[in-house]
Write an enzyme that holds these catalytic residues in place. Structure first.
Site, PDB file in Angstrom:
ATOM      1  CG  ASP A  23       9.886 -13.723  -4.655  1.00 15.52           C
ATOM      2  OD1 ASP A  23       9.550 -14.856  -4.292  1.00 15.52           O
ATOM      3  OD2 ASP A  23      10.994 -13.467  -5.182  1.00 15.52           O
ATOM      4  CB  CYS A  24       6.662 -16.962  -3.588  1.00 15.90           C
ATOM      5  SG  CYS A  24       5.754 -18.518  -3.667  1.00 15.90           S
ATOM      6  CB  CYS A  27       9.585 -16.646   0.820  1.00 18.61           C
ATOM      7  SG  CYS A  27      10.044 -16.412  -0.911  1.00 18.61           S
ATOM      8  CB  CYS A 368       8.478 -24.309  -9.399  1.00 14.79           C
ATOM      9  SG  CYS A 368       8.352 -22.926  -8.250  1.00 14.79           S
ATOM     10  CB  CYS A 370       6.067 -20.325  -6.973  1.00 19.19           C
ATOM     11  SG  CYS A 370       7.653 -20.447  -6.112  1.00 19.19           S
ATOM     12  CG  ASP A 412     -28.916  -6.602  18.667  1.00 18.31           C
ATOM     13  OD1 ASP A 412     -29.812  -7.080  19.379  1.00 18.31           O
ATOM     14  OD2 ASP A 412     -28.423  -5.470  18.844  1.00 18.31           O
ATOM     15  CG  ASP A 608     -25.046  -2.401  18.720  1.00 13.28           C
ATOM     16  OD1 ASP A 608     -25.794  -3.327  19.105  1.00 13.28           O
ATOM     17  OD2 ASP A 608     -25.261  -1.204  18.973  1.00 13.28           O
ATOM     18  CG  ASP A 694       7.448 -21.978 -12.113  1.00  9.74           C
ATOM     19  OD1 ASP A 694       6.581 -22.588 -11.482  1.00  9.74           O
ATOM     20  OD2 ASP A 694       8.305 -21.248 -11.577  1.00  9.74           O
TER      21      ASP A 694
END
Length: 801
Positions: A23-24, A27, A368, A370, A412, A608, A694
């Site tokens: 979740d962060c 992790c 923290c 996070c 171009d 391209d 937090d």
């Protein structure tokens, strides 16, 4: 164990997992550090945006469960990705409702413990402290277990460690009730972060869902529903009205309008007929189509976009790398400050130990990182997803950041600013009508495959002109094509060839010179020894080219055109678009031009073709047109899947919005921590307020990043019909050699003194249009013909009424 084996060398293989529970972005660091310490594991790569894990492993590791056990011990759920998926289309991971997640169960469990402790304290006030101690300690068990695993895995300064120390310390100083509340709020915060992260990952899931899971395959006239993964190149599939196209392919039967907005971002359905290419995920809005599959499920357009987006979101932006380095010492420093807050006031000034211990523990929770760590990757992931939704593919965070910093954009010309194909612009008949002249020229050219010949034939078809039969077709190499039409021997050649057959009338020669001065290629129809008329052609600018250049100027970015064509053609196109131009450039010359532009700041290159690949790679950021070659698309850092030049300004606008979002997130995360640092030292912050601050900061940073999904392109709706924009690419004398005259590079600058020559930024005086046949633009108030769909000054759509 099943896993993807991308290659085996000396008993090593690459394993891939889908990891749930991240979740962060912190992790990611926990996983990389922990798995990197396992003997036999190397090259650990974790993609937070997609939840994918990949690493190299020895056979002993691959055949065991050490990796999976370690991932579970860290609080995540691994699912091995089977190697049989290598030839299949990307599949969306199965997702459960948030209330079925393990973290939701933890919230319920800690909530029940807190409620039970409250009930016990109410029934037995004398034992209230012990009730809260029990609730806090029981709720801390999974947190302490994860913290211990992280410490052993090389991540001692995790949020779990801070949380465990703060809660245990609160119990030690007699604040057990607050410790129990903090444990509960921590569980709630973890759940909210998981929900927010899930929302941020919806972009790729939406892409995956675009491709139907089954297709109607036709074999020997019989239809059978088969999984799209079973389709093979060459298969014939039936696409009914309202169905999504199941695979990339080519139409073999039928015609229809296809909604390609999911892939290109273009909202207007595109007419398709036999021979046209179609993309997987497009919606068939009209008739029944049969198409031949040209790409397998794992290699279709949607699959390639998904893989590019996954790779882009896994690559860290420069700001994210800086934040990672910053947070590596920020958390230990914050813990040291908390220790000083606990020890210094009582030792040096006789302060109360319990008071300052409480404040120090509150600081631990605020420490923290996070929200700070999440500030950049959340915004980058949202920005990339927002671009993909609009047909703007960005291949990484570094490219997304750089786009917002560019000072100049080099284009171009052929296929980028222009359509890449010549079209008939003028017909001057000396004998008979224009239709007669076009019919005769088309007849003579009917046997040629030259681009100019095809353009003349296309013009005849578009105007409904009947093309007569030709006999005795031939050619004068490098000069003209010949043929007998209706008994008369005719020739279509360059003005030079016509002059060799006999002197041209002065007025005709003057007209040819004027047309060529506009960058047009002129061919002359000859019959009975004299000129019968002339046809002018050129490669027209794209409909949105003028609006694109104007949008870049409004954004403070300098546009410049780099072309290998001659100075006259380059200057004509530049004058039409109001852009600086460097002409007659070889690929090496383009590289040198990019180098000169980079001396003044970051430069984007838009191209391209294969010849643009070196310049795309040399620029600060390369942008490929979606209709370009695979080499250009692979070399570039971004791609305009909708094949519209206005996408360049949209990319820059999206990048600037993303950078602003990142700065907002960082300022909010650091500002909030600074504020609570002060209030905590002053004694105004409780433990539960600290953990709530937090958690709230992390969730708010994520939600702020998600706002980027609603960012509107700066040039939305400005697909400009630049009727006054007439330009061309190659100086095609109809000599059929079309070689470029690559003399030393010449530079022509075509810019107005104030802003731009075409008047898109500063309206130029114009002759008045009769009021009965005019309409005023609501944006710049310029007067336009009543039938005009787009303003001839600012390029905006003219709204009815």
């Amino acid at each position: 164990m099943t896993a993807t084996k991308d290659g085996q060398r000396a008993g090593r293989q690459t394993l891939r997992y889908r990891v749930d529970g991240m979740d962060c972005p912190s992790c990611v660091g926990k996983l990389e550090t922990a798995l990197g310490r396992i003997q036999g594991v190397s090259g650990v790569e974790v993609n937070f945006a997609t939840g994918l894990l990949a690493f190299g492993a020895d056979r002993a590791v691959a055949d065991g469960h050490a990796v999976e056990d370690k991932i579970r011990a860290l609080g995540f759920t691994p699912t091995a990705i089977d190697d049989s998926t290598a030839t299949k289309a990307p599949a969306a991971a199965e997702t459960r409702p948030w209330w079925q997640e393990r973290k939701a169960r933890l919230v319920g469990f800690t909530g029940l413990l807190l409620a039970a402790a409250f009930a016990a304290s109410t029934a037995f006030p004398a034992e209230a402290e012990w009730a809260y101690v029990a609730a806090a300690l029981i709720g801390l068990v999974p947190v302490v277990r994860r913290a211990a695993t992280l410490v052993r895995s090389g991540s001692p300064f995790s949020i779990e460690t801070l949380m465990a120390v703060a809660a245990i310390g609160a119990i030690a100083i007699g604040a057990a009730s607050e410790a129990a509340v903090v444990v509960f709020l921590f569980a709630v915060g973890e759940l909210l972060e998981t929900v927010a992260a899930g929302r941020a990952r919806r972009g790729i899931k939406a892409l995956v869902s675009l491709v139907p899971r089954t297709a109607q395959r036709e074999v020997d006239g019989l239809l059978a529903a088969v999984p799209v993964d079973d389709l093979r190149i060459g298969d014939i599939v039936l696409v009914r009205p309202g169905d999504r196209v199941p695979a990339d392919g080519t139409i073999t039967d039928g015609a229809s309008d296809l909604d390609e907005s999911p892939i290109t971002g273009e909202s207007v359905p595109v007419a398709k007929e036999v021979g046209d290419a179609v993309y997987a995920g497009s919606i068939n809005a009209g008739g029944v189509l049969r198409l031949q599959v040209t790409r397998g499920a794992a290699d279709n357009t949607i699959a390639r976009i998904i893989h590019m987006v996954e790779a882009a979101q896994s690559s860290k932006a420069p700001t994210a790398r800086f934040i990672d380095r910053f947070s590596a010492w920020y958390t230990p420093a914050a813990m040291a400050v908390a220790a000083l807050v606990i020890a210094v006031p009582p030792l040096a000034f006789g302060g109360d130990w319990s008071v300052w211990a409480y404040r120090g523990l509150s600081l631990l929770l605020i420490a923290c990182p996070c929200a700070l760590v999440l500030s950049t990757p959340a915004a980058i992931a949202s920005g990339i997803a927002a671009g993909t939704r609009r047909g703007l593919l960005i291949k990484g965070g570094a490219a997304l950041e750089m786009l917002g910093k560019v000072k100049a954009v080099a284009f171009d010309k052929t296929g980028t600013l222009t359509r890449g194909r010549p079209e008939v612009t003028d017909i001057v008949a000396l004998d008979g009508t224009e239709a007669d002249l076009l019919a005769q020229a088309a007849a003579v050219e009917s046997g040629s495959s030259h681009p100019l010949a095809r353009a003349i034939l296309d013009a005849a078809v578009a105007r409904g002109v009947a093309v007569p039969a030709v006999t005795e077709a031939g050619a004068v190499p490098g000069k003209a094509v010949l043929g007998r039409v209706g008994g008369a021997l005719l020739a279509v050649g360059s003005p030079r060839y016509a002059a060799e057959r006999g002197p041209l009338p002065a007025d005709l020669a003057g007209g040819i010179a004027a047309l060529e001065g506009q960058g047009k290629t002129v061919v002359v129809l000859l019959g009975a020894g004299r000129a019968r008329g002339v046809i002018a052609l050129r490669d027209e600018p794209r409909e949105d080219a003028v609006a694109a250049i104007a949008a870049l100027r409004r954004a403070g970015v300098r546009p410049v055109m780099l072309t290998g064509d001659n100075r006259r053609t380059g200057a004509a196109i530049a004058a039409t678009l109001g852009i600086a131009v460097e002409a007659e450039l070889l690929p090496d010359d383009k590289l040198a031009a990019i180098g000169r532009l980079k001396a003044a700041g970051p430069v984007a290159m838009v191209g391209d073709g294969i010849n643009d690949a070196p310049a795309l790679a040399a620029a600060s950021v390369g942008i490929a047109m979606g209709g370009g070659t695979d080499v250009a698309l692979e070399t570039a850092d971004a791609a305009l899947l909708n094949n519209r030049v206005t996408g360049v300004a949209e990319l820059i606008g999206l990048s600037r919005a993303t950078l602003a979002n990142i700065h907002q997130n960082i300022a909010f995360a650091l500002g909030l921590k600074g504020l609570f640092l002060v209030t905590t030292v002053l004694g105004a912050t409780s433990l539960w307020m600290a953990i709530l601050a937090d958690t709230g900061a992390t969730v708010l940073v994520t939600l702020n990043a998600l706002r980027l999904l609603r960012v509107l392109p700066a040039t939305k709706g400005a697909a400009v019909k630049a009727e006054h924009a007439r330009g061309h690419d190659h100086e095609h004398g109809h000599d059929h050699d079309h070689g470029h005259d690559h003399r030393p590079a010449q530079v022509t600058v075509v810019e107005a003194d104030d802003c731009c020559a075409h008047g898109a930024c500063k309206p130029a005086p114009r002759a008045a249009v009769p009021a009965a046949d005019s309409v005023a633009c609501r944006v710049c108030r310029a007067v336009n013909q009543a039938a005009a769909r787009f303003c001839n000054q600012c390029g905006q759509a003219i709204l009815p009424g």
